[in-house]
Design a protein around this motif. Structure first.
Motif, mmCIF file in Angstrom:
data_model
loop_
_atom_site.group_PDB
_atom_site.id
_atom_site.type_symbol
_atom_site.label_atom_id
_atom_site.label_comp_id
_atom_site.label_asym_id
_atom_site.label_seq_id
_atom_site.Cartn_x
_atom_site.Cartn_y
_atom_site.Cartn_z
ATOM 1 N N GLN A 89 30.804 51.100 45.794
ATOM 2 C CA GLN A 89 30.978 50.237 44.629
ATOM 3 C C GLN A 89 31.291 51.091 43.640
ATOM 4 O O GLN A 89 32.205 50.817 42.629
ATOM 5 C CB GLN A 89 29.954 49.146 44.785
ATOM 6 C CG GLN A 89 30.097 48.024 45.636
ATOM 7 C CD GLN A 89 28.720 47.338 45.842
ATOM 8 O OE1 GLN A 89 27.562 47.891 45.644
ATOM 9 N NE2 GLN A 89 28.666 46.009 45.918
ATOM 10 N N CYS A 99 36.208 44.213 38.139
ATOM 11 C CA CYS A 99 35.622 43.609 39.369
ATOM 12 C C CYS A 99 36.728 43.413 40.480
ATOM 13 O O CYS A 99 37.616 42.967 40.527
ATOM 14 C CB CYS A 99 35.223 41.942 39.122
ATOM 15 S SG CYS A 99 34.683 41.393 40.460
ATOM 16 N N PHE A 100 36.138 44.303 41.721
ATOM 17 C CA PHE A 100 36.980 44.130 42.758
ATOM 18 C C PHE A 100 36.736 43.188 43.823
ATOM 19 O O PHE A 100 37.234 43.206 44.988
ATOM 20 C CB PHE A 100 37.125 45.705 43.436
ATOM 21 C CG PHE A 100 35.745 46.362 43.412
ATOM 22 C CD1 PHE A 100 35.274 46.997 42.128
ATOM 23 C CD2 PHE A 100 34.837 46.221 44.417
ATOM 24 C CE1 PHE A 100 34.101 47.529 42.125
ATOM 25 C CE2 PHE A 100 33.590 46.666 44.165
ATOM 26 C CZ PHE A 100 33.044 47.590 43.120
ATOM 27 N N GLN A 101 35.852 42.484 43.401
ATOM 28 C CA GLN A 101 35.750 40.828 44.073
ATOM 29 C C GLN A 101 35.151 40.718 45.491
ATOM 30 O O GLN A 101 34.391 39.901 45.824
ATOM 31 C CB GLN A 101 36.908 40.093 44.056
ATOM 32 C CG GLN A 101 37.730 40.390 42.667
ATOM 33 C CD GLN A 101 39.140 40.488 42.766
ATOM 34 O OE1 GLN A 101 39.829 39.419 43.247
ATOM 35 N NE2 GLN A 101 39.737 41.313 42.075
ATOM 36 N N CYS A 103 32.813 42.323 47.280
ATOM 37 C CA CYS A 103 31.346 42.289 47.242
ATOM 38 C C CYS A 103 30.551 40.886 47.623
ATOM 39 O O CYS A 103 29.645 41.088 48.327
ATOM 40 C CB CYS A 103 30.677 43.255 46.304
ATOM 41 S SG CYS A 103 31.680 44.157 45.512
ATOM 42 N N VAL A 104 30.972 40.072 46.984
ATOM 43 C CA VAL A 104 30.438 38.745 47.111
ATOM 44 C C VAL A 104 30.219 38.422 48.628
ATOM 45 O O VAL A 104 29.334 37.917 49.039
ATOM 46 C CB VAL A 104 30.932 37.541 46.419
ATOM 47 C CG1 VAL A 104 30.032 36.463 46.218
ATOM 48 C CG2 VAL A 104 31.334 38.386 44.801
ATOM 49 N N THR A 190 34.514 34.251 42.561
ATOM 50 C CA THR A 190 35.184 35.527 42.249
ATOM 51 C C THR A 190 36.136 35.822 43.545
ATOM 52 O O THR A 190 35.666 35.511 44.913
ATOM 53 C CB THR A 190 33.902 36.571 42.411
ATOM 54 O OG1 THR A 190 33.233 36.297 41.132
ATOM 55 C CG2 THR A 190 34.613 37.938 42.354
ATOM 56 N N HIS A 291 23.280 40.917 46.065
ATOM 57 C CA HIS A 291 24.359 40.881 45.099
ATOM 58 C C HIS A 291 24.141 41.542 43.763
ATOM 59 O O HIS A 291 24.569 42.300 42.928
ATOM 60 C CB HIS A 291 25.089 39.552 44.605
ATOM 61 C CG HIS A 291 26.309 39.616 44.364
ATOM 62 N ND1 HIS A 291 27.402 40.479 44.835
ATOM 63 C CD2 HIS A 291 26.905 39.448 42.996
ATOM 64 C CE1 HIS A 291 28.519 40.690 44.103
ATOM 65 N NE2 HIS A 291 28.113 39.818 43.070
ATOM 66 N N SER A 294 24.045 45.108 44.180
ATOM 67 C CA SER A 294 25.561 45.461 44.098
ATOM 68 C C SER A 294 25.642 45.897 42.742
ATOM 69 O O SER A 294 26.658 46.798 42.552
ATOM 70 C CB SER A 294 26.486 44.351 44.530
ATOM 71 O OG SER A 294 26.648 44.254 46.208
ATOM 72 N N TYR A 295 25.194 45.239 41.777
ATOM 73 C CA TYR A 295 25.678 45.807 40.514
ATOM 74 C C TYR A 295 25.117 47.037 39.665
ATOM 75 O O TYR A 295 25.706 47.675 38.971
ATOM 76 C CB TYR A 295 25.099 44.632 39.403
ATOM 77 C CG TYR A 295 25.808 43.262 39.365
ATOM 78 C CD1 TYR A 295 26.505 42.716 40.395
ATOM 79 C CD2 TYR A 295 25.799 42.702 37.886
ATOM 80 C CE1 TYR A 295 27.214 41.674 40.281
ATOM 81 C CE2 TYR A 295 26.845 41.596 38.005
ATOM 82 C CZ TYR A 295 27.293 41.019 38.997
ATOM 83 O OH TYR A 295 27.880 39.973 38.867
ATOM 84 N N CYS A 298 28.653 48.863 41.004
ATOM 85 C CA CYS A 298 30.095 48.668 40.480
ATOM 86 C C CYS A 298 29.931 48.593 38.898
ATOM 87 O O CYS A 298 30.831 49.320 38.168
ATOM 88 C CB CYS A 298 30.776 47.134 40.731
ATOM 89 S SG CYS A 298 29.648 45.694 39.875
ATOM 90 N N LYS A 299 28.769 48.253 38.422
ATOM 91 C CA LYS A 299 28.728 48.588 36.788
ATOM 92 C C LYS A 299 28.451 49.982 36.284
ATOM 93 O O LYS A 299 29.424 50.395 35.318
ATOM 94 C CB LYS A 299 27.422 47.535 36.517
ATOM 95 C CG LYS A 299 27.479 46.113 36.788
ATOM 96 C CD LYS A 299 28.707 45.586 35.857
ATOM 97 C CE LYS A 299 28.876 44.294 36.217
ATOM 98 N NZ LYS A 299 29.959 43.739 37.183
ATOM 99 N N GLU A 446 30.066 39.394 32.222
ATOM 100 C CA GLU A 446 30.061 39.480 33.663
ATOM 101 C C GLU A 446 28.659 40.087 33.954
ATOM 102 O O GLU A 446 28.008 39.563 34.919
ATOM 103 C CB GLU A 446 31.281 40.343 34.000
ATOM 104 C CG GLU A 446 31.526 39.868 35.378
ATOM 105 C CD GLU A 446 30.734 40.122 36.652
ATOM 106 O OE1 GLU A 446 30.095 41.214 36.629
ATOM 107 O OE2 GLU A 446 30.535 39.460 37.544
HETATM 108 FE FE1 SF4 Z 1 32.648 42.211 41.193
HETATM 109 FE FE2 SF4 Z 1 30.608 43.893 40.865
HETATM 110 FE FE3 SF4 Z 1 30.269 41.373 42.091
HETATM 111 FE FE4 SF4 Z 1 31.644 43.383 43.344
HETATM 112 S S1 SF4 Z 1 29.426 43.482 42.667
HETATM 113 S S2 SF4 Z 1 32.168 41.254 43.114
HETATM 114 S S3 SF4 Z 1 32.670 44.287 41.582
HETATM 115 S S4 SF4 Z 1 31.031 41.927 39.926
#
Ligand code: SF4
Ligand code: FE
Length: 488
Positions: A89, A99-101, A103-104, A190, A291, A294-295, A298-299, A446
């Motif tokens: 990520q 956001c590449f979406q 991951c959810v 997302t 999730h 996950s942040y 990505c963040k 976000e």
């Molecule tokens: Fe988007 Fe980050 Fe969530 Fe992945 S973890 S879907 S990049 S906000």
């Protein structure tokens, strides 16, 4: 079969989405200038699986079949798999700055896998087998799945079954021999338009009266009865203008939709929870923990781009060596790496579920996300501080390219003459896009609400903390209880 990015984009053309954007029905979403950057961002998840440099992060072995699968479709077989997830990520954030979406869906898959196993254990149902079959199909065809949890929720103080309008949470309206019929709305979902499938999950704890709302199932994004309404992003119509500089991040973006289900039929083999309201909270908490972890990937990845852009702006302005600028950039790095450290830590402390996949540590995942609701605000504040007020007052690309005033803009927007005005201008609009949300939901908002708003994390942190143990430590040290004797 691992799809290439090109094959993925081609596969989207086969869908028949019922999609609205800016009040109009969209037929060719793959080539729509507002939507396409978000499709490009998901396409990167396919590209990385074919790149030798990133293959180890982006590809793993399926826990179900032993075959190679994209990590975004995988079950986590170990804490190490979750560490790879966060590193992947971060890489994706660095390469898309949005956001590449995908991951959810990955996080939803893992939460549903373990929860269905435990529902079956209690009730003798066969949701877990059904889910495994569906997931094998997803893995085999390398499909993209949008995880869909957040219901529109209506009156926030009232349970799903007590709402004036019963459709404020997705629910079962009919049970038939061949499946169920669902109805209701989900918000902030997302990546729906870039996905082949949606995995619907309930959004909160349910009680017996909410039985019909305790539903988890998979539906194709273009199933009969589904309407997607594309969410606005600030400055989104800049993408419709001539030129690209004013968009800031012309290549990539994220998206969310309001998605409505009006009597959508779901066959039994795609239903993974059907009224077991007592398991709703398990699914929610496990998904949320994944999730929120996950942040931590990505963040910081997106912050890497923002920090790089901010340092570049300092170069262009000729102040890179100023001590306060170095101090501020150092602070941005510290904040971003703290979020990443949390993401790695909750993977490291992960535990094996009864179903056999791994769950990220729930307390640390919530700490990771609570930090994420705060630090990106400071990171963007510092980026804006260093970029200067010109961040929100730059003339347009049209002015910059204009045959007469273009020369004026070029002359008067110059910083350090070692750099071109155009480079300075591009970096400004990139920072603008990242702070104000041209390319995705803005970085900080976000970070605040994605994966749950901060109060949800506070509640989980309190619930996951053994306060009695902490008080026991204090009583012992204070001498209220028997003090521990190191020699005893
Ligand atoms: Fe988007 Fe980050 Fe969530 Fe992945 S973890 S879907 S990049 S906000
Ligand atoms: Fe998100």
């Amino acid at each position: 079969m691992l799809k290439t990015a090109r094959e993925y984009i081609e596969s989207l053309r086969q869908l028949k989405l019922n999609l609205y954007l800016l009040g109009e029905k969209v037929e060719d979403w793959v080539n729509n200038p507002i939507i396409r950057p978000s499709t490009n961002a998901v396409a990167m998840t396919y590209k990385l699986a074919h790149e030798p440099k990133t293959e180890a992060l982006a590809v793993t072995e399926s826990m179900l079949t032993g075959k190679k699968v994209n990590r975004f479709n995988s079950l986590f077989k170990s804490p190490d798999d979750m560490i790879c997830k966060v590193k992947l990520q971060r890489e994706m954030g660095q390469r898309t700055a949005c956001c590449f979406q995908r991951c959810v869906g990955m996080d939803g898959i893992n939460a549903t896998f373990s929860t269905t196993y435990e529902i079956d254990e209690k009730y003798g149902t066969d949701y877990h087998q059904r889910f495994r079959k569906w997931l094998e199909y997803i893995q085999e065809n390398d499909l993209c799945t949008a995880g869909a949890m957040t219901d529109v929720k209506g009156h926030r103080g009232v349970a799903p079954s007590q709402q004036d309008d019963p459709d404020m949470f997705v629910h079962i309206v009919e049970r038939r021999d061949d499946g169920v019929v669902i109805r209701g709305g989900k918000a902030n979902i997302t990546g729906t338009v870039n996905s082949h499938e949606m995995l619907l999950m309930p959004t909160l704890r349910m009680l017996e009266d909410d039985k019909d709302y305790a539903v988890c199932c998979a539906v194709p994004t273009d199933a009969e009865g589904i309407t997607h309404i594309y969410g606005r992003q600030s400055c989104d119509t800049r993408k419709l203008e001539e030129g690209e500089i004013d968009v800031g991040n012309y290549g990539f973006g994220g998206h969310e939709t309001l998605t409505v289900f009006e009597d959508v039929f779901v066959p039994w083999e795609r239903v993974f929870m059907n009224g077991e309201y007592d398991f709703s909270i398990m699914l929610v908490e496990r998904f949320a923990a994944y999730h929120r972890q996950s942040y931590g990937g990505c963040k910081p990845g997106i912050a890497d781009v923002l920090i790089g852009a901010t340092a570049s702006m300092a170069d262009y302005n000729g102040v890179r060596r100023a001590s306060h600028v170095r101090d501020k950039i150092g602070e941005m790095i510290h904040l971003s790496e703290t979020i990443h450290a949390c993401g790695l830590a909750c993977a490291h402390q992960g535990w094996k579920t009864k179903a056999g996949n791994y769950q990220s540590d729930i307390l640390l995942s919530n700490v990771c996300k609570l930090n994420t609701t705060r630090f990106p605000y400071e990171i963007t504040r510092l980026a804006e501080d260093i970029a200067g007020g010109i961040l929100v007052t730059t003339p347009s690309e049209k002015d910059f390219r204009h045959p007469q005033i273009g020369k004026i803009v070029d002359k008067y927007l110059k910083g350090d003459p070692a750099y071109s005005t155009e480079d300075r201008y591009r970096m400004l609009t990139l920072i603008h896009a990242m702070c104000f949300g041209v390319v995705a939901p803005s970085y900080h908002t976000e970070s605040m609400h994605g994966a749950g708003s901060p109060q949800a994390q506070k509640i989980m942190i309190e619930r996951e903390t053994d306060m009695e143990a902490k008080q026991r430590f204090a009583r012992s040290i204070a001498g209220i209880d028997q003090r521990e004797d190191p020699l005893g």
